[in-house]
Motif scaffolding. Structure first.
Motif, PDB file in Angstrom:
ATOM      1  N   ARG A 194     -72.245  -6.026  19.817  1.00  0.00           N
ATOM      2  CA  ARG A 194     -71.940  -6.753  18.570  1.00  0.00           C
ATOM      3  C   ARG A 194     -70.984  -7.920  18.827  1.00  0.00           C
ATOM      4  O   ARG A 194     -71.043  -8.926  18.125  1.00  0.00           O
ATOM      5  CB  ARG A 194     -71.283  -5.804  17.559  1.00  0.00           C
ATOM      6  CG  ARG A 194     -72.217  -4.814  16.977  1.00  0.00           C
ATOM      7  CD  ARG A 194     -72.840  -5.387  15.747  1.00  0.00           C
ATOM      8  NE  ARG A 194     -73.645  -4.375  15.091  1.00  0.00           N
ATOM      9  CZ  ARG A 194     -74.354  -4.602  14.028  1.00  0.00           C
ATOM     10  NH1 ARG A 194     -74.363  -5.787  13.479  1.00  0.00           N
ATOM     11  NH2 ARG A 194     -75.070  -3.653  13.497  1.00  0.00           N
ATOM     12  N   ARG A 239     -72.888 -16.311  17.281  1.00  0.00           N
ATOM     13  CA  ARG A 239     -72.862 -16.852  15.917  1.00  0.00           C
ATOM     14  C   ARG A 239     -71.703 -17.834  15.735  1.00  0.00           C
ATOM     15  O   ARG A 239     -71.864 -18.885  15.117  1.00  0.00           O
ATOM     16  CB  ARG A 239     -72.782 -15.732  14.895  1.00  0.00           C
ATOM     17  CG  ARG A 239     -74.053 -14.909  14.859  1.00  0.00           C
ATOM     18  CD  ARG A 239     -74.176 -14.130  13.578  1.00  0.00           C
ATOM     19  NE  ARG A 239     -75.357 -13.295  13.582  1.00  0.00           N
ATOM     20  CZ  ARG A 239     -76.554 -13.695  13.178  1.00  0.00           C
ATOM     21  NH1 ARG A 239     -76.725 -14.921  12.735  1.00  0.00           N
ATOM     22  NH2 ARG A 239     -77.576 -12.874  13.209  1.00  0.00           N
ATOM     23  N   THR A 271     -64.877  -8.722  14.853  1.00  0.00           N
ATOM     24  CA  THR A 271     -65.751  -7.919  15.716  1.00  0.00           C
ATOM     25  C   THR A 271     -65.330  -8.072  17.171  1.00  0.00           C
ATOM     26  O   THR A 271     -65.190  -7.083  17.889  1.00  0.00           O
ATOM     27  CB  THR A 271     -67.222  -8.367  15.568  1.00  0.00           C
ATOM     28  OG1 THR A 271     -67.591  -8.307  14.193  1.00  0.00           O
ATOM     29  CG2 THR A 271     -68.146  -7.486  16.386  1.00  0.00           C
ATOM     30  N   GLY A 290     -69.789 -11.756   7.706  1.00  0.00           N
ATOM     31  CA  GLY A 290     -69.942 -13.074   8.319  1.00  0.00           C
ATOM     32  C   GLY A 290     -71.226 -13.759   7.876  1.00  0.00           C
ATOM     33  O   GLY A 290     -71.229 -14.937   7.509  1.00  0.00           O
ATOM     34  N   ARG A 291     -72.329 -12.994   7.882  1.00  0.00           N
ATOM     35  CA  ARG A 291     -73.628 -13.554   7.500  1.00  0.00           C
ATOM     36  C   ARG A 291     -73.623 -13.982   6.030  1.00  0.00           C
ATOM     37  O   ARG A 291     -74.126 -15.063   5.684  1.00  0.00           O
ATOM     38  CB  ARG A 291     -74.738 -12.534   7.770  1.00  0.00           C
ATOM     39  CG  ARG A 291     -76.136 -13.056   7.482  1.00  0.00           C
ATOM     40  CD  ARG A 291     -77.205 -12.002   7.707  1.00  0.00           C
ATOM     41  NE  ARG A 291     -76.900 -10.711   7.095  1.00  0.00           N
ATOM     42  CZ  ARG A 291     -76.946 -10.463   5.784  1.00  0.00           C
ATOM     43  NH1 ARG A 291     -77.267 -11.420   4.933  1.00  0.00           N
ATOM     44  NH2 ARG A 291     -76.678  -9.254   5.325  1.00  0.00           N
ATOM     45  N   SER A 311     -64.607 -13.400  10.144  1.00  0.00           N
ATOM     46  CA  SER A 311     -65.205 -12.065  10.145  1.00  0.00           C
ATOM     47  C   SER A 311     -65.821 -11.746  11.511  1.00  0.00           C
ATOM     48  O   SER A 311     -65.637 -10.648  12.043  1.00  0.00           O
ATOM     49  CB  SER A 311     -66.256 -11.952   9.039  1.00  0.00           C
ATOM     50  OG  SER A 311     -66.658 -10.604   8.912  1.00  0.00           O
ATOM     51  N   TYR A 312     -66.542 -12.712  12.069  1.00  0.00           N
ATOM     52  CA  TYR A 312     -67.128 -12.496  13.402  1.00  0.00           C
ATOM     53  C   TYR A 312     -66.034 -12.268  14.450  1.00  0.00           C
ATOM     54  O   TYR A 312     -66.187 -11.446  15.355  1.00  0.00           O
ATOM     55  CB  TYR A 312     -68.022 -13.663  13.810  1.00  0.00           C
ATOM     56  CG  TYR A 312     -69.291 -13.776  12.991  1.00  0.00           C
ATOM     57  CD1 TYR A 312     -70.108 -12.677  12.774  1.00  0.00           C
ATOM     58  CD2 TYR A 312     -69.683 -14.988  12.441  1.00  0.00           C
ATOM     59  CE1 TYR A 312     -71.271 -12.779  12.026  1.00  0.00           C
ATOM     60  CE2 TYR A 312     -70.850 -15.104  11.692  1.00  0.00           C
ATOM     61  CZ  TYR A 312     -71.641 -13.987  11.493  1.00  0.00           C
ATOM     62  OH  TYR A 312     -72.799 -14.095  10.759  1.00  0.00           O
ATOM     63  N   LYS A 313     -64.907 -12.982  14.310  1.00  0.00           N
ATOM     64  CA  LYS A 313     -63.810 -12.811  15.279  1.00  0.00           C
ATOM     65  C   LYS A 313     -63.226 -11.408  15.221  1.00  0.00           C
ATOM     66  O   LYS A 313     -62.776 -10.878  16.241  1.00  0.00           O
ATOM     67  CB  LYS A 313     -62.709 -13.855  15.039  1.00  0.00           C
ATOM     68  CG  LYS A 313     -63.024 -15.207  15.637  1.00  0.00           C
ATOM     69  CD  LYS A 313     -61.859 -16.181  15.483  1.00  0.00           C
ATOM     70  CE  LYS A 313     -62.178 -17.481  16.203  1.00  0.00           C
ATOM     71  NZ  LYS A 313     -61.214 -18.545  15.893  1.00  0.00           N
ATOM     72  N   GLU A 352     -73.076 -10.810  20.010  1.00  0.00           N
ATOM     73  CA  GLU A 352     -73.761 -11.411  18.853  1.00  0.00           C
ATOM     74  C   GLU A 352     -72.789 -12.273  18.048  1.00  0.00           C
ATOM     75  O   GLU A 352     -73.138 -13.378  17.626  1.00  0.00           O
ATOM     76  CB  GLU A 352     -74.318 -10.315  17.936  1.00  0.00           C
ATOM     77  CG  GLU A 352     -75.443  -9.492  18.516  1.00  0.00           C
ATOM     78  CD  GLU A 352     -75.758  -8.257  17.650  1.00  0.00           C
ATOM     79  OE1 GLU A 352     -75.487  -8.293  16.427  1.00  0.00           O
ATOM     80  OE2 GLU A 352     -76.258  -7.275  18.205  1.00  0.00           O
ATOM     81  N   ALA A 353     -71.578 -11.740  17.837  1.00  0.00           N
ATOM     82  CA  ALA A 353     -70.585 -12.457  17.047  1.00  0.00           C
ATOM     83  C   ALA A 353     -70.195 -13.773  17.713  1.00  0.00           C
ATOM     84  O   ALA A 353     -70.097 -14.808  17.050  1.00  0.00           O
ATOM     85  CB  ALA A 353     -69.350 -11.573  16.832  1.00  0.00           C
ATOM     86  N   TYR A 405     -68.418  -6.181   9.453  1.00  0.00           N
ATOM     87  CA  TYR A 405     -67.986  -7.526   9.866  1.00  0.00           C
ATOM     88  C   TYR A 405     -69.188  -8.461  10.034  1.00  0.00           C
ATOM     89  O   TYR A 405     -69.142  -9.621   9.611  1.00  0.00           O
ATOM     90  CB  TYR A 405     -67.202  -7.473  11.179  1.00  0.00           C
ATOM     91  CG  TYR A 405     -65.897  -6.717  11.129  1.00  0.00           C
ATOM     92  CD1 TYR A 405     -65.120  -6.661   9.968  1.00  0.00           C
ATOM     93  CD2 TYR A 405     -65.424  -6.059  12.260  1.00  0.00           C
ATOM     94  CE1 TYR A 405     -63.911  -5.961   9.944  1.00  0.00           C
ATOM     95  CE2 TYR A 405     -64.214  -5.362  12.240  1.00  0.00           C
ATOM     96  CZ  TYR A 405     -63.463  -5.318  11.085  1.00  0.00           C
ATOM     97  OH  TYR A 405     -62.280  -4.632  11.069  1.00  0.00           O
ATOM     98  N   ALA A 406     -70.252  -7.956  10.653  1.00  0.00           N
ATOM     99  CA  ALA A 406     -71.443  -8.785  10.868  1.00  0.00           C
ATOM    100  C   ALA A 406     -72.054  -9.208   9.526  1.00  0.00           C
ATOM    101  O   ALA A 406     -72.409 -10.376   9.337  1.00  0.00           O
ATOM    102  CB  ALA A 406     -72.467  -8.028  11.715  1.00  0.00           C
TER     103      ALA A 406
END
Length: 187
Positions: free
Chosen positions: A153, A160, A144, A124-125, A140-142, A156-157, A120-121
């Motif tokens: 994580r 971001r 996580t 997202g990136r 994608s971050y959501k 971090e998400a 996922y990380a």
């Protein structure tokens, strides 16, 4: 002996630290000969591919080794990592869509939380940095945050997500992300 494969992996790691990549690869290659049923054999393949990709910059050999890992040990955690590294090769070759596809497949194929969170990380990136798709990056971050709210994580998400909203001047959404961060991680 059942530890022979582990010993050869340690030996390979020592050679790698000394930048003696040939002997490192040879040590990893000896592991299945010394312990045909060894539980560290997937790790030997993972590390071999890593030397080819990161140290020798040989994407073709890395791809071959990591593909062999996925074929021989499809249910292993190392295969999950190998799948992520295969996506990293795609990304390094600027095949961003293919990298995302491979990461999405890894999410479905490997039930390990650390593999899913890493995928996922990275997805997202890639959406943010290369595909100019901030909404897909946020989605994608959501995932996580939704699936692993107690994990670092997730923090971090959310950072971001907040940053993406700030860069787009969606300040209310950014504040919502940071508020959620404070709720999940009060200290």
């Amino acid at each position: 002996s059942h530890e022979a494969d582990r010993v050869l992996i340690f030996r390979g790691d020592m050679f790698r630290l000394q930048k003696d990549y040939h002997n490192a690869i040879m040590s990893y290659a000896e592991a299945p000969l010394a312990a045909p049923q060894g539980k560290n054999l997937p790790l030997a393949l993972l590390r071999t591919g890593d030397i080819y990709f990161r140290d020798l910059k040989d994407n073709g050999m890395a791809r071959n080794v990591w593909s062999e890992l996925l074929d021989k040990y499809p249910a292993s955690l190392e295969a999950g990592r190998g799948s992520i590294f295969l996506a990293e090769i795609e990304e390094s070759e600027k095949n961003y869509g293919q990298a995302v596809t491979r990461l999405e497949e890894a999410v479905l194929r490997y039930p390990f939380p650390e593999i899913k969170a890493e995928c996922y990380a990275r997805i997202g990136r890639i959406y943010m940095d290369y595909l100019a798709s901030p909404d897909k990056a946020i989605a994608s971050y959501k995932r996580t945050v939704d699936e692993f709210p107690a994990e670092p994580r997730a923090a971090e998400a959310l950072i971001r997500i907040g940053g993406i909203h700030e860069s787009r001047r969606y300040y209310r959404d950014a504040v919502d992300a940071y508020r959620r961060l404070a709720e999940l991680f009060p200290d």
